[in-house]
Design a protein around this motif. Structure first.
Motif, PDB file in Angstrom:
ATOM      1  N   ARG A 111       1.029  -1.297   0.057  1.00 26.01           N
ATOM      2  CA  ARG A 111       0.198   0.054  -0.038  1.00 26.01           C
ATOM      3  C   ARG A 111       0.840   1.184  -0.041  1.00 26.01           C
ATOM      4  O   ARG A 111       0.731   2.141  -0.892  1.00 26.01           O
ATOM      5  CB  ARG A 111      -0.836  -0.042   1.138  1.00 26.01           C
ATOM      6  CG  ARG A 111      -2.014   1.143   1.416  1.00 26.01           C
ATOM      7  CD  ARG A 111      -3.022   0.923   2.287  1.00 26.01           C
ATOM      8  NE  ARG A 111      -3.886  -0.372   2.178  1.00 26.01           N
ATOM      9  CZ  ARG A 111      -4.627  -0.621   3.169  1.00 26.01           C
ATOM     10  NH1 ARG A 111      -4.755  -0.318   4.152  1.00 26.01           N
ATOM     11  NH2 ARG A 111      -5.243  -1.968   2.953  1.00 26.01           N
ATOM     12  N   LYS A 112       1.807   1.152   0.822  1.00 31.34           N
ATOM     13  CA  LYS A 112       2.810   2.512   0.855  1.00 31.34           C
ATOM     14  C   LYS A 112       3.570   2.466  -0.383  1.00 31.34           C
ATOM     15  O   LYS A 112       3.838   3.716  -1.164  1.00 31.34           O
ATOM     16  CB  LYS A 112       3.784   2.378   1.932  1.00 31.34           C
ATOM     17  CG  LYS A 112       3.287   2.431   3.331  1.00 31.34           C
ATOM     18  CD  LYS A 112       4.161   2.193   4.415  1.00 31.34           C
ATOM     19  CE  LYS A 112       3.525   2.565   6.032  1.00 31.34           C
ATOM     20  NZ  LYS A 112       4.518   2.336   6.869  1.00 31.34           N
ATOM     21  N   TRP A 113       3.829   1.527  -1.037  1.00 31.47           N
ATOM     22  CA  TRP A 113       4.746   1.530  -2.315  1.00 31.47           C
ATOM     23  C   TRP A 113       3.834   2.098  -3.510  1.00 31.47           C
ATOM     24  O   TRP A 113       4.304   2.893  -4.089  1.00 31.47           O
ATOM     25  CB  TRP A 113       5.425   0.230  -2.710  1.00 31.47           C
ATOM     26  CG  TRP A 113       5.707   0.187  -4.061  1.00 31.47           C
ATOM     27  CD1 TRP A 113       6.970   0.568  -4.533  1.00 31.47           C
ATOM     28  CD2 TRP A 113       5.224  -0.564  -5.343  1.00 31.47           C
ATOM     29  NE1 TRP A 113       7.030   0.417  -5.820  1.00 31.47           N
ATOM     30  CE2 TRP A 113       5.985  -0.351  -6.446  1.00 31.47           C
ATOM     31  CE3 TRP A 113       3.882  -1.115  -5.296  1.00 31.47           C
ATOM     32  CZ2 TRP A 113       5.609  -0.700  -7.481  1.00 31.47           C
ATOM     33  CZ3 TRP A 113       3.591  -1.409  -6.694  1.00 31.47           C
ATOM     34  CH2 TRP A 113       4.548  -1.348  -7.640  1.00 31.47           C
ATOM     35  N   ALA A 114       2.532   1.556  -3.310  1.00 26.20           N
ATOM     36  CA  ALA A 114       1.612   2.180  -4.463  1.00 26.20           C
ATOM     37  C   ALA A 114       1.331   3.532  -4.222  1.00 26.20           C
ATOM     38  O   ALA A 114       1.095   4.366  -5.241  1.00 26.20           O
ATOM     39  CB  ALA A 114       0.367   1.110  -4.281  1.00 26.20           C
ATOM     40  N   LYS A 115       0.986   3.921  -2.950  1.00 24.94           N
ATOM     41  CA  LYS A 115       0.542   5.151  -2.931  1.00 24.94           C
ATOM     42  C   LYS A 115       1.874   6.254  -3.482  1.00 24.94           C
ATOM     43  O   LYS A 115       1.670   7.260  -3.917  1.00 24.94           O
ATOM     44  CB  LYS A 115       0.049   5.614  -1.518  1.00 24.94           C
ATOM     45  CG  LYS A 115      -0.077   7.102  -1.255  1.00 24.94           C
ATOM     46  CD  LYS A 115      -1.418   7.579  -1.963  1.00 24.94           C
ATOM     47  CE  LYS A 115      -1.968   8.766  -1.716  1.00 24.94           C
ATOM     48  NZ  LYS A 115      -2.394   8.917  -0.327  1.00 24.94           N
ATOM     49  N   ASN A 116       3.278   6.090  -3.059  1.00 21.63           N
ATOM     50  CA  ASN A 116       4.048   6.840  -3.594  1.00 21.63           C
ATOM     51  C   ASN A 116       4.172   6.740  -5.241  1.00 21.63           C
ATOM     52  O   ASN A 116       4.546   7.787  -5.749  1.00 21.63           O
ATOM     53  CB  ASN A 116       5.611   6.111  -2.784  1.00 21.63           C
ATOM     54  CG  ASN A 116       5.558   6.514  -1.561  1.00 21.63           C
ATOM     55  OD1 ASN A 116       5.025   7.346  -1.056  1.00 21.63           O
ATOM     56  ND2 ASN A 116       6.492   5.684  -0.608  1.00 21.63           N
TER      57      ASN A 116
END
Length: 257
Positions: A111-116
């Motif tokens: 989720r964090k990677w996708a948001k970045n």
């Protein structure tokens, strides 16, 4: 409204309501599109070094603890038809807690990677990864499952849809054989041990996964969509290989396993 229990025997009330579909558009960046290639040494390799997703090996790192709890369960396993002892139930709960922690860590990583990624890029070309592609190889299947590639892909699709980004799924056929510079195709398929792609036509040398990620961009958006400064433009592309259809992301409640 309804209630259900999870793997830890905790009750979770759930309410089903109808809500309007909303999109939280992010400001346009105006930058080059980014390509995403899924793998096992890294979960995701992109055309931008700043957005690669390393393999954190959550399952492998927790394997020792899980094995300990499973041995305790095996020693205290009750006979058929008899309730388990308190020690067996305690070990069973510890194993469930460990599994739940791994799942949450994988989800948080994705989720964090996708948001970045969607915050920094307007256009995203993603390899249309199929889990069954690695099912024939036990080692690859285990690493793909530990990296939660399917779940990470779902997070990226959902995040791009939520924020109004142009995400396109690309057919992965021959992406390891095509050159991202001149569109030439190798005469033979690369072995998994070959991590460097060398084009026999134009002589370009690139890391294998980086070349595949660049091929995703050209197939999804065409050579003109890639700036010359990134060295990812090709002279042309095969129309039969282009799978650049805009996708509609799944809702949060329907994520892949």
């Amino acid at each position: 409204a309804r209630s259900a229990t999870d793997s830890l025997a905790r009750w979770n009330p759930a309410c089903v309501v109808q809500v309007a579909e909303t999109t939280d558009h992010l400001p346009a960046t105006g930058g080059d599109p980014i390509g995403v290639d899924w793998g096992v040494s890294e979960i995701a390799t992109t055309t931008s070094d700043n957005h690669d997703l390393p393999h954190h090996q959550r399952g492998k790192n927790a394997a020792a603890g899980l094995a300990r709890y499973q041995r305790r369960m095996a020693r205290r396993k009750p006979k058929k038809g008899q309730p388990g002892s308190r020690g067996y139930q305690a070990a069973k709960k510890q194993a469930a807690v460990a599994h739940k922690k791994i799942a949450r860590q994988r989800q948080d990583d994705g989720r964090k990677w996708a948001k970045n990624l969607v915050r920094d890029h307007d256009r995203i070309a993603v390899e249309d990864f199929k889990p069954k592609f690695m099912a024939s190889n036990r080692g690859l299947a285990r690493k793909a499952a530990d990296g939660a590639i399917a779940a990470t892909k779902t997070e990226l699709i959902w995040m791009a849809t939520k924020h109004g980004r142009d995400l396109r799924l690309v057919n992965p056929a021959h992406t390891t054989m095509d050159c991202s510079e001149c569109d030439a195709r190798a005469k033979h398929q690369l072995n998994l041990s070959e991590r460097t792609y060398t084009c026999q036509a134009c002589g370009v040398v690139k890391p294998r996964d980086k070349n595949s990620a660049a091929v995703m961009v050209v197939r999804a958006f065409g050579p003109a969509a890639v700036s010359a400064g990134t060295s990812e433009a090709r002279a042309g592309s095969d129309p039969e290989d282009v799978e650049g259809n805009k996708t509609e992301g799944p809702r949060r409640g329907h994520q892949a396993a």
